[in-house]
Design an enzyme around this catalytic site. Structure first.
Site, PDB file in Angstrom:
ATOM      1  N   GLU A   1      10.786   1.592 -47.414  1.00  0.00           N
ATOM      2  CA  GLU A   1      11.562   1.809 -46.369  1.00  0.00           C
ATOM      3  C   GLU A   1      11.359   0.508 -45.978  1.00  0.00           C
ATOM      4  O   GLU A   1      11.850   0.356 -44.897  1.00  0.00           O
ATOM      5  CB  GLU A   1      11.081   3.152 -46.155  1.00  0.00           C
ATOM      6  CG  GLU A   1      10.593   4.467 -46.056  1.00  0.00           C
ATOM      7  CD  GLU A   1      12.434   5.038 -46.056  1.00  0.00           C
ATOM      8  OE1 GLU A   1      13.155   3.998 -44.988  1.00  0.00           O
ATOM      9  OE2 GLU A   1      12.378   5.578 -46.895  1.00  0.00           O
TER      10      GLU A   1
ATOM     11  N   SER B   1      -5.837  66.122 -29.748  1.00  0.00           N
ATOM     12  CA  SER B   1      -7.007  67.111 -29.395  1.00  0.00           C
ATOM     13  C   SER B   1      -7.573  65.632 -29.198  1.00  0.00           C
ATOM     14  O   SER B   1      -8.613  65.837 -28.987  1.00  0.00           O
ATOM     15  CB  SER B   1      -7.054  67.548 -31.357  1.00  0.00           C
ATOM     16  OG  SER B   1      -6.170  68.749 -30.988  1.00  0.00           O
TER      17      SER B   1
END
Length: 795
Positions: free
Chosen positions: A204, A484
């Site tokens: 690069e 319950s």
């Protein structure tokens, strides 16, 4: 005769005037604009300079908060199944190797497992990588030794925790920050980072070490190569320019953006060292996409594509990552392996040309495959319901900005092994129950929460039939009638009460006889309420403990009305439910809406012997530097006296042993003494089970989400035919501890044999007598005989 023309002599004054006009013209049209341009340009450069330094020297990246599970501790004597350990290693991304030497690798040999743990920074210490070998026998760690010295390890060893999620900023950028190693770092690490940066510069920016941010030679070379090829094949941007563009600017291709990029690149070179610029580039560059998550930086890319750290990457892997800088999406090795392979080989060729590697090394590297791991999407956001719960807690203490930008390390209580078994059981039984009950496919839903009730740690959360679905979290948001499950609170209120029965003038005890005959309650407005038992039968006078064990509605309603609705509501509040509850008789049978999380809070207080233990999902929080910001110690407060809560827990064990929860024997032997309660609502719309062993508490809900018209749809399931199976399947696969209830001396508990036909004390020799715990101040009268047809009332 021609007339002579006479030239006028230029007067000195006129010449001066002409020169003055010329100077004025130069000043007006050239010098002043130039001066103005210089002033404006200088001001603009100063403005850009301040912008560059302010952003680059501050918090450079908005780092997402990382959320970790609990670390798995290994020590001699620990209960741990072989499959559970291997599952944990898989979640951590450990690799099976013949000769494990690298961090994050392991090997299996008969009953022994050799592991090379990873170095990890915990809140209390940084644990170095360790080579260990453990031996499992009957799901117990029998031995734990140092693989290098073969010496026994007496203390516990922690594996690094599983990364279970991240809380992202709005742009969804993710990165794992890396730093260039210092001279005193391990030589292996120094070599790896030097190779990576050498490859990056060769491909690069060959003049990176010498240019001042802009490389005119690089621009000229790119122009020449592009001219020769007839198309734009190379760019002339330096690494510094690329960093400036990615970090400060937008990707638009305009002259203005390019101009700003060049100014910023020069300013970066003026203010910062080359190593600082390189390090920033390594962390900033875009290298892929994972759904909505953007992969930035080589540190995260190495993990994402190869499940390795930078120092563990091989040459060809580094070449692939550097090659992707040119276009990470187009060169994605998972989607475009052929294109990625060609690009990697081009990079390897460049390295030979630039004399970074020799030809033989290049040829060897080219022969190797890409070696990219399959997409490891399960690593992130695999626990959406749990992360939801974490967010709820964190937002009480932290700003949203801190959560998504500060790089916090959030260490939680989630146990991946418990979560796995909870998810597996939920998925299995929802499909099975849909088939058995011929329900519409995909409609039956579920939710589950498991805690370690002694310290309040939330271990697992399942919020949907598809546990990975990040939608409606039913553990947090599904408010359903609990049926319950409310009854233990009603019976606890009675045992706490100083009231006496009008018939016997005796306080309520486990053997108190309750009336199970039909009755009608009339409201002030004239409306009537007549509760019915689920089995549509009446059972005469029945002992209190048996009424709860068999979940009879009529005696429960009678009991609650006699104790008083306000007393029952006060007891529910003591158990941890802070919401307002309307004093309506139907609440005695569960006509009150709660989420599974709220039910877990209530039952956690029951399981913990009357101690209210604040639930927690977060243990510690650290900042990006590894400094501890906060910790959440266990907070315990006694809210119910120990005697009555012990009696309730004893009866809840009866529920599982001989009552509505007796189907649990299919999963856990009676020796585990599980305590629990089933719950079913009208028309079987909701199926619940809440229970606990010696170390786990779990709440399971099954049901069908409300229809658009607001109506609840029947599941045809009771608590025992639905939710109980999910709970039992989960616990069977874990390592539950038996629930051995032993009252302490100061609890004033005494066991007595009683005649269940009349609720009075008798002897063990009396046929059918049962042993029950009583508060010493509330022991019933003695019964001198054994008459009474003991089993008549509940056969």
């Amino acid at each position: 005769m021609a007339r002579r023309r006479h030239r006028r002599k230029k007067s000195p004054g006129r010449s001066k005037r002409k020169s003055s006009r010329k100077s004025w013209w130069l000043s007006k049209y050239l010098l002043y604009p130039l001066l103005l341009f210089t002033v404006v340009a200088t001001g603009y450069v100063f403005y850009v300079d301040n912008h560059v330094r302010a952003n680059f020297e501050g918090k450079r990246w908005a780092l997402p908060a990382e959320v970790f599970a609990r670390p798995l501790e290994l020590y001699i004597g620990k209960s741990l199944g072989r499959n559970a350990l291997l599952y944990e290693l898989d979640r951590l991304g450990y690799k099976l190797e013949d000769n494990p030497e690298r961090e994050g690798t392991y090997n299996i040999s008969n009953e022994s497992i050799a592991i090379v743990t990873r170095e990890f920074q915990f809140s209390d210490e940084t644990q170095a990588s360790k080579h260990i070998t453990l031996k499992l026998e009957n799901d117990i760690i029998l031995s734990l030794v140092d693989s290098k010295t073969n010496e026994s390890i007496d203390q516990s060893i922690r594996l690094d925790p599983v990364l279970i999620g991240k809380i992202f900023p709005s742009h969804n950028e993710d990165r794992k920050l890396i730093k260039l190693p210092k001279p005193d770092a391990p030589a292996r690490k120094i070599r790896a980072y030097k190779l990576l940066t050498d490859i990056l510069k060769a491909v690069e920016d060959r003049n990176f070490n010498s240019h001042f941010g802009i490389s005119f030679r690089g621009i000229a070379r790119a122009m020449w190569n592009n001219f020769r090829s007839g198309k734009t094949r190379q760019g002339g941007s330096t690494l510094t320019q690329q960093l400036a563009k990615n970090y400060f600017l937008t990707p638009e291709k305009t002259l203005k953006r390019k101009f700003n990029e060049m100014i910023m690149a020069v300013l970066l070179e003026v203010h910062y060292e080359k190593d600082e610029i390189m390090e920033a580039y390594l962390n900033e560059v875009f290298l892929g996409q994972d759904g909505r998550r953007a992969i930035h930086g080589f540190g995260l890319a190495a993990k994402f594509y190869f499940n390795r750290d930078i120092e563990d990457l091989e040459l060809q892997q580094m070449a692939l990552l550097v090659g992707m800088v040119k276009g990470a999406s187009r060169l994605n090795p998972r989607r475009n392996p052929g294109r990625a392979l060609r690009r990697r080989n081009v990079v390897l060729d460049v390295l030979v040309d630039q004399e970074v590697i020799d030809r033989e090394t290049m040829l060897t590297a080219k022969e190797k495959p890409l070696g990219v791991e399959t997409a490891n999407k399960h690593i992130l956001q695999s626990y959406p319901a749990f992360v939801d719960l974490i967010r709820q807690q964190l937002r009480r203490d932290y700003k949203d900005e801190d959560l998504v930008t500060g790089g916090l390390k959030i260490h939680t209580t989630l146990d991946p092994i418990v979560q796995y078994y909870a998810e597996a059981a939920m998925k299995k039984w929802i499909v099975k129950l849909e088939d058995e009950k011929k329900l519409e496919k995909g409609k039956l839903q579920g939710a589950m929460i498991i805690t370690s009730y002694s310290d309040g740690d939330v271990l697992a959360v399942v919020g949907d039939r598809n546990p990975k679905y990040p939608g409606f979290n039913r553990v947090l948001k599904a408010k359903r009638h609990i049926g319950s499950l409310i009854k233990p609170a009603v019976y606890l209120a009675a045992l706490l009460s100083d009231k006496t029965e009008s018939r016997s003038q005796q306080p309520f005890t486990p053997s108190t006889l309750l009336d199970d005959s039909e009755f009608t309650f009339t409201f002030k407005n004239g409306t009537e309420w007549s509760p019915k038992n689920y089995d549509k039968q009446n059972h005469g006078d029945i002992p209190l403990y048996l009424s709860l064990a068999h979940s009879y509605n009529i005696p429960t309603a009678r009991l609650g009305l006699e104790v008083g609705l306000d007393q029952v509501i006060d007891t529910i509040h003591k158990l941890g439910i802070k919401k307002k509850i309307t004093a309506n008789p139907s609440l005695l049978l569960g006509a009150v809406r709660m989420t599974p999380l709220e039910v877990a809070k209530m039952y956690q207080t029951i399981a913990n012997g009357g101690f209210n233990t604040q639930m927690r999902t977060v243990r510690t929080i650290m900042n990006s530097k590894g400094e501890k910001l906060s910790s959440n110690p266990t907070v315990i407060e006694r809210v119910v006296p120990p005697g009555p809560i012990y009696q309730i827990n004893y009866i809840l064990q009866k529920v599982v042993a001989e009552g509505t929860g007796r189907g649990m024997a299919r999963y856990l032997p009676k020796e585990f003494h599980v305590a629990g309660k089933t719950g079913t609502t009208d028309n079987s719309r909701d199926s619940w089970f809440s229970g606990f062993t010696g170390n786990y508490l779990g709440v399971v809900w099954l049901g069908i989400d409300q229809a658009k018209d607001g109506k609840n749809v029947s599941t045809q399931l009771t608590g025992s035919s639905g939710a109980l199976h999910v709970w039992g399947e989960t616990m069977k696969n874990l390592t539950p501890v038996a629930l051995n209830l032993r009252p302490q001396e100061d609890w004033d508990i005494e066991f007595r044999w009683v005649n269940p036909a009349n609720g009075l004390v008798t002897t063990e020799k009396c046929s059918g007598a049962v042993q029950l715990p009583f508060q010493k101040s509330k022991i019933p009268s003695e019964d001198s005989s054994c008459r009474g047809g003991i089993f008549r009332i509940f056969k």
